[in-house]
Scaffold this motif. Sequence first.
Motif, short mmCIF file in Angstrom:
data_model
loop_
_atom_site.label_atom_id
_atom_site.label_comp_id
_atom_site.label_asym_id
_atom_site.label_seq_id
_atom_site.Cartn_x
_atom_site.Cartn_y
_atom_site.Cartn_z
N VAL A 73 21.52 -42.62 -46.19
CA VAL A 73 20.84 -41.95 -45.08
C VAL A 73 19.37 -42.36 -44.99
O VAL A 73 18.68 -42.47 -46.01
N GLU A 74 18.90 -42.56 -43.76
CA GLU A 74 17.50 -42.86 -43.50
C GLU A 74 16.84 -41.67 -42.79
O GLU A 74 17.52 -40.92 -42.08
N PRO A 75 15.54 -41.48 -42.95
CA PRO A 75 14.84 -40.43 -42.20
C PRO A 75 15.08 -40.61 -40.70
O PRO A 75 15.08 -41.72 -40.18
N GLY A 76 15.31 -39.51 -40.03
CA GLY A 76 15.59 -39.55 -38.60
C GLY A 76 17.06 -39.56 -38.26
O GLY A 76 17.43 -39.35 -37.10
N ARG A 134 14.61 -34.81 -46.59
CA ARG A 134 14.72 -36.23 -46.25
C ARG A 134 14.34 -36.54 -44.80
O ARG A 134 14.38 -37.68 -44.38
N GLY A 135 14.02 -35.53 -44.01
CA GLY A 135 13.64 -35.77 -42.62
C GLY A 135 14.82 -36.08 -41.72
O GLY A 135 14.72 -36.94 -40.84
N VAL A 136 15.93 -35.38 -41.92
CA VAL A 136 17.13 -35.60 -41.12
C VAL A 136 17.41 -34.37 -40.25
O VAL A 136 16.90 -33.28 -40.49
N GLY A 179 11.05 -30.48 -43.86
CA GLY A 179 11.31 -31.83 -43.36
C GLY A 179 12.58 -31.98 -42.57
O GLY A 179 12.67 -32.85 -41.71
N ASN A 180 13.59 -31.19 -42.84
CA ASN A 180 14.86 -31.30 -42.13
C ASN A 180 14.96 -30.31 -40.98
O ASN A 180 14.42 -29.20 -41.05
N GLN A 181 15.67 -30.71 -39.94
CA GLN A 181 16.10 -29.76 -38.92
C GLN A 181 17.54 -29.40 -39.23
O GLN A 181 18.42 -30.27 -39.21
#
Length: 259
Positions: A89-92, A113-115, A133-135
């Motif tokens: 997994v990548e951020p976004g 992780r910003g996901v 960082g996550n939604q």
Amino acid sequence: MQRSQRQKLIITSVDSGFRSVEDLVTLTGASAITVRRDLAELSERGSVQRVRGGAAPVPSRGARYPFELRQAERAPTKRALAGAAAGLVEPGDCVLIDNGTTALAVARELAGRGVTALALSLHAAAALASKPGNQVIVPGGTVRHDDLSFTPASAERAIRDMRFDYAFVGSCAARLGTGLTVADWGEAQVKRAALTAAHRTVLVAAGDKFSRTAANHFGDLADLDTIVTTSDAPRDVIAEARILGLTLITVDIPENDSD
């Protein structure tokens, strides 16, 4: 014997009929005080029926073992699998996190992780939101006891309203010839929806799952993009995955995995 192993042994023994405290002391090698404490905990979870002098089977039960015991089972292996899966997994990215103990381990790895993540249980949602960082999104509707998963109807509806870069799914069994199967019919519908809503579907499962089968089919290996499993996965499964062109990621079983 670890507490989780001991309590699973008690549940299995009581499944076939009444067992006295003395019977269970002999079976487990634990003290009578420890067995009585186990029976009190298992009775509160609805896994056994506490009766005078021992325990009896519960007439109707959902999962064979309580979530807490399933979560403790092979915990080091689940963490290793989750770490490998989360590395994709990548951020976004937008991800789906299935219900289940291995999926929960993936959710923990993805914290911060910003996901954007749809979590199919409150356990996974809490893990994903434990760091900023996550939604984190959850389906509406009611939550089931024990594993805190959302009812199949609400989970399936939420999945169909989204599109995912990755769907991390679990399976009770994934034997060649019978495909991906689970014990619960409703869960099969949810997992089938997940397979069609994601750009990449990732099965995260220890090698022993590939020698089992369950009642409700929701897909086949060909419906997957990636398998994350342990190095003891059956050779015929590994060969089939390569023939199908799947990405295969294997992890070694940790030395401290005692279950």
